[in-house]
Design an enzyme around this catalytic site. Structure first.
Site, PDB file in Angstrom:
ATOM      1  N   LYS A 109       1.270  37.870 -10.772  1.00 42.52           N
ATOM      2  CA  LYS A 109       1.424  39.277 -10.360  1.00 42.52           C
ATOM      3  C   LYS A 109       2.361  39.356  -9.145  1.00 42.52           C
ATOM      4  O   LYS A 109       3.194  40.267  -9.052  1.00 42.52           O
ATOM      5  CB  LYS A 109       0.066  39.891 -10.003  1.00 42.52           C
ATOM      6  N   ILE A 148       5.804  43.860 -24.217  1.00 45.37           N
ATOM      7  CA  ILE A 148       6.781  44.137 -23.150  1.00 45.37           C
ATOM      8  C   ILE A 148       7.823  43.022 -23.009  1.00 45.37           C
ATOM      9  O   ILE A 148       8.787  43.180 -22.274  1.00 45.37           O
ATOM     10  CB  ILE A 148       6.109  44.391 -21.768  1.00 45.37           C
ATOM     11  N   VAL A 157     -23.705  33.290 -11.842  1.00 45.15           N
ATOM     12  CA  VAL A 157     -23.067  33.611 -10.553  1.00 45.15           C
ATOM     13  C   VAL A 157     -22.362  32.360 -10.048  1.00 45.15           C
ATOM     14  O   VAL A 157     -22.980  31.297  -9.917  1.00 45.15           O
ATOM     15  CB  VAL A 157     -24.128  34.093  -9.538  1.00 45.15           C
ATOM     16  N   TYR A 158     -21.070  32.503  -9.775  1.00 47.76           N
ATOM     17  CA  TYR A 158     -20.284  31.337  -9.360  1.00 47.76           C
ATOM     18  C   TYR A 158     -20.607  30.948  -7.918  1.00 47.76           C
ATOM     19  O   TYR A 158     -20.689  31.818  -7.031  1.00 47.76           O
ATOM     20  CB  TYR A 158     -18.779  31.632  -9.421  1.00 47.76           C
ATOM     21  N   TYR A 180      -3.165  33.750 -11.864  1.00 50.31           N
ATOM     22  CA  TYR A 180      -3.087  35.203 -12.112  1.00 50.31           C
ATOM     23  C   TYR A 180      -2.364  35.899 -10.966  1.00 50.31           C
ATOM     24  O   TYR A 180      -1.368  36.609 -11.170  1.00 50.31           O
ATOM     25  CB  TYR A 180      -4.492  35.794 -12.285  1.00 50.31           C
ATOM     26  N   THR A 203      -2.032  44.273  -7.673  1.00 54.18           N
ATOM     27  CA  THR A 203      -3.391  43.959  -7.246  1.00 54.18           C
ATOM     28  C   THR A 203      -3.423  43.467  -5.804  1.00 54.18           C
ATOM     29  O   THR A 203      -2.456  42.855  -5.333  1.00 54.18           O
ATOM     30  CB  THR A 203      -3.978  42.869  -8.179  1.00 54.18           C
ATOM     31  N   ASP A 204      -4.562  43.686  -5.148  1.00 57.02           N
ATOM     32  CA  ASP A 204      -4.725  43.145  -3.785  1.00 57.02           C
ATOM     33  C   ASP A 204      -4.754  41.619  -3.790  1.00 57.02           C
ATOM     34  O   ASP A 204      -4.585  40.988  -2.739  1.00 57.02           O
ATOM     35  CB  ASP A 204      -6.002  43.707  -3.122  1.00 57.02           C
ATOM     36  N   GLU A 205      -4.962  41.016  -4.982  1.00 59.39           N
ATOM     37  CA  GLU A 205      -5.096  39.555  -5.029  1.00 59.39           C
ATOM     38  C   GLU A 205      -3.798  38.843  -4.649  1.00 59.39           C
ATOM     39  O   GLU A 205      -3.818  37.655  -4.307  1.00 59.39           O
ATOM     40  CB  GLU A 205      -5.603  39.113  -6.411  1.00 59.39           C
TER      41      GLU A 205
END
Ligand code: NAD
Ligand code: TYD
Length: 338
Positions: free
Chosen positions: A151, A56, A203-204, A147, A121-123
Site C-alpha cells: 500500500k 485493475i 487471539v494472536y 500488505y 491505510t494508516d498501516e
C-alpha cells in the site's frame, strides 16, 4: 461525466456504493475483479450503478471503461487487504496493490480524469509504542508487513504522479474498519461468527495489540467528503478515535452474545505483528468538517446484530458459495455486466 469506483464489491467499496449510487446525479461504474474478497451479493438491492467485472492490472480494459463511460472521477478501493494473506503470499499484493495501482494511474492520466481518490491505510505509517503520539499526515512512512509495504508503494506512486504530472490526486489513510459486509477473515466478523457457532476465538499473541476502530459508514462518509472537497496533492488521515486492545473487543463480543470467555484461545502471534496503530484525524475534521458519527460500543453492537440477521450472506461468505454468484445470476444473459 461519471464516477468510477474500483473494488466496489468488497467490504468498504460496497458500503460506499450503497451510500453514493442511489442518490448520485452522475452515472456510477463499479470495476471489480471479484477475487475471493469481492461479493456482488453485498450490492443486492442497490440501484444506480453499472457493474464491470475486470482487473485493475488490465490496461486495455481500463482504457475502454474510462472512455466508454466518460469517467472523470475515480475512487480507488481495489486492493488485496488482509495482512495474514500478505505474510503467506506477498506476490499477489505487489501485483494488485502496486502494479494494479500503477496501471490504473497511467490509464487515468492518459484519459485526463479530474479527481483521483486513492484509499489507503494508516498501516503505511508502521506501528507505535504505547505512549507515542498518534500518526499525523506528516508521520514518515515505515510499513512493516508485505500488505502495508505494497500500500505504501501505491501511495508513493500516486504522490509521484501529482509531483511529476500535476495529476489531481488525494490520498486517504484510514484506521481499522468494522461493520456490515466485512469478510469474515478480519478480527471482528471472524470473532462474531465463531462465537455464534460456539467455535474457538483465536487471539494472536497476548491480545494486547491496539487498533483504532472506525465504523465503515463513517469511513465512507469521509471518503465522500474528500471526493467532493479534498484538496489536490493532499493526504487526509481518517479515524474513529476508538483505540481498543484486541482482547477487550473479543471479550465485549462474547459479553454481548452471552457466550463464555472460555471460547478464547490464545494462539501463536502473527509474524512482525504491529503493536499499536492510532490516528490523528485533526486535519480532516478541521478542513473538511468530518466527524465520525458512530460510537464504537454502539457500532459493535449494531454490527453483531447485522451478522446475526444476515446469516445467508454469512454462510455464503464462509463457504465460498458467493463466488458462483456472478455465474449463477448472469450466465448466458444479454444484460450480464461485462
Ligand atoms: P476487501 O478485501 O474487502 O475488498 C477488496 C475489493 O477489491 C474486492 O471486491 C476485490 O474483488 C477487489 N479487487 C481485488 N483485486 C482486484 C483487482 N486486481 N482488480 C479489481 N478489483 C480487485 O477490502 P476492503 O477492506 O474493502 O478495503 C478496501 C480498501 O480500503 C483497500 O484499498 C484497503 O487497503 C483500504 N483500507 C481498508 C481498511 C480496513 O480496515 N478494511 C482500512 C483502511 C484502508
Ligand atoms: P485484522 O482484522 O486482520 O486487521 P489488521 O491486521 O489490518 O489490523 O486484525 C486486527 C487485529 O486482530 C490484529 O492485531 C491481529 C488480530 N487478530 C487476532 O488476534 N486473531 C485473528 O484471528 C485475526 C484475524 C486478527
Amino acid at each position: 461525466m461519471s464516477l468510477l469506483v474500483t473494488g466496489g464489491a468488497g467490504f468498504i467499496g460496497s458500503n460506499f456504493i450503497r451510500r453514493v449510487a442511489p442518490k448520485s446525479s452522475e452515472p456510477v461504474v463499479v470495476l471489480d475483479a471479484l477475487t475471493y474478497a469481492g461479493n456482488l451479493s453485498s450490492l443486492d438491492g442497490v440501484d444506480g450503478f453499472t457493474f464491470v467485472k475486470g482487473d485493475i492490472c488490465d490496461r486495455d480494459l481500463l482504457g475502454r471503461v474510462l472512455a466508454e463511460h466518460a469517467i472523470d472521477r475515480i475512487v480507488h478501493f481495489a486492493a488485496e487487504s488482509h495482512v495474514d494473506r500478505s505474510i503467506h503470499g506477498p506476490a499477489q499484493f505487489i501485483q494488485t496493490n502496486v502494479v494494479g495501482t500503477a496501471t490504473l494511474l497511467e490509464a487515468a492520466r492518459a484519459h485526463g480524469v479530474l479527481k483521483f481518490v486513492h484509499v489507503s491505510t494508516d498501516e503505511v505509517y508502521g506501528d507505535l509504542g504505547p505512549d507515542e503520539p498518534a500518526f499525523t499526515e506528516e508521520t514518515p512512512i515505515r510499513p512493516r508487513s508485505p500488505y502495508s509495504a505494497s500500500k505504501a508503494g501505491s501511495d508513493h506512486l500516486v504522490r509521484a504522479y501529482f509531483e511529476t504530472y500535476g495529476f489531481p490526486m488525494v490520498i486517504t489513510r484510514c484506521s481499522n474498519n468494522y461493520g456490515p459486509f466485512q469478510f469474515p477473515e478480519k478480527l471482528i466478523p471472524l470473532m462474531i461468527l465463531n462465537a455464534l457457532d460456539g467455535q474457538r476465538l483465536p487471539v494472536y499473541g497476548d491480545g494486547l495489540n491496539v487498533r483504532d476502530w472506525i465504523h465503515v459508514k463513517d469511513h465512507c462518509a469521509a471518503v465522500e467528503r474528500v471526493l467532493q472537497e479534498g484538496r489536490s496533492g493532499e493526504v487526509y488521515n481518517i479515524g474513529g478515535r476508538a483505540e481498543r486492545t484486541n482482547i477487550s473487543i473479543v471479550k465485549e463480543i462474547l459479553r454481548l452474545l452471552q457466550k463464555p470467555e472460555s471460547l478464547i484461545q490464545f494462539v501463536q502471534d502473527r509474524l512482525g505483528h504491529d503493536r499499536r496503530y492510532a490516528i490523528d484525524c485533526t486535519k480532516i475534521e478541521r478542513e473538511l468538517g468530518f466527524v465520525p458519527q458512530h460510537r464504537f460500543e454502539n457500532g459493535l453492537a449494531e454490527t453483531i446484530e447485522w451478522f446475526r440477521q444476515n446469516d445467508v450472506w454469512c454462510k455464503r461468505a464462509r463457504s465460498g458459495e458467493y463466488r458462483d454468484w456472478y455465474e449463477r445470476n448472469y450466465r448466458g444473459r444479454k444484460d450480464a455486466p461485462k
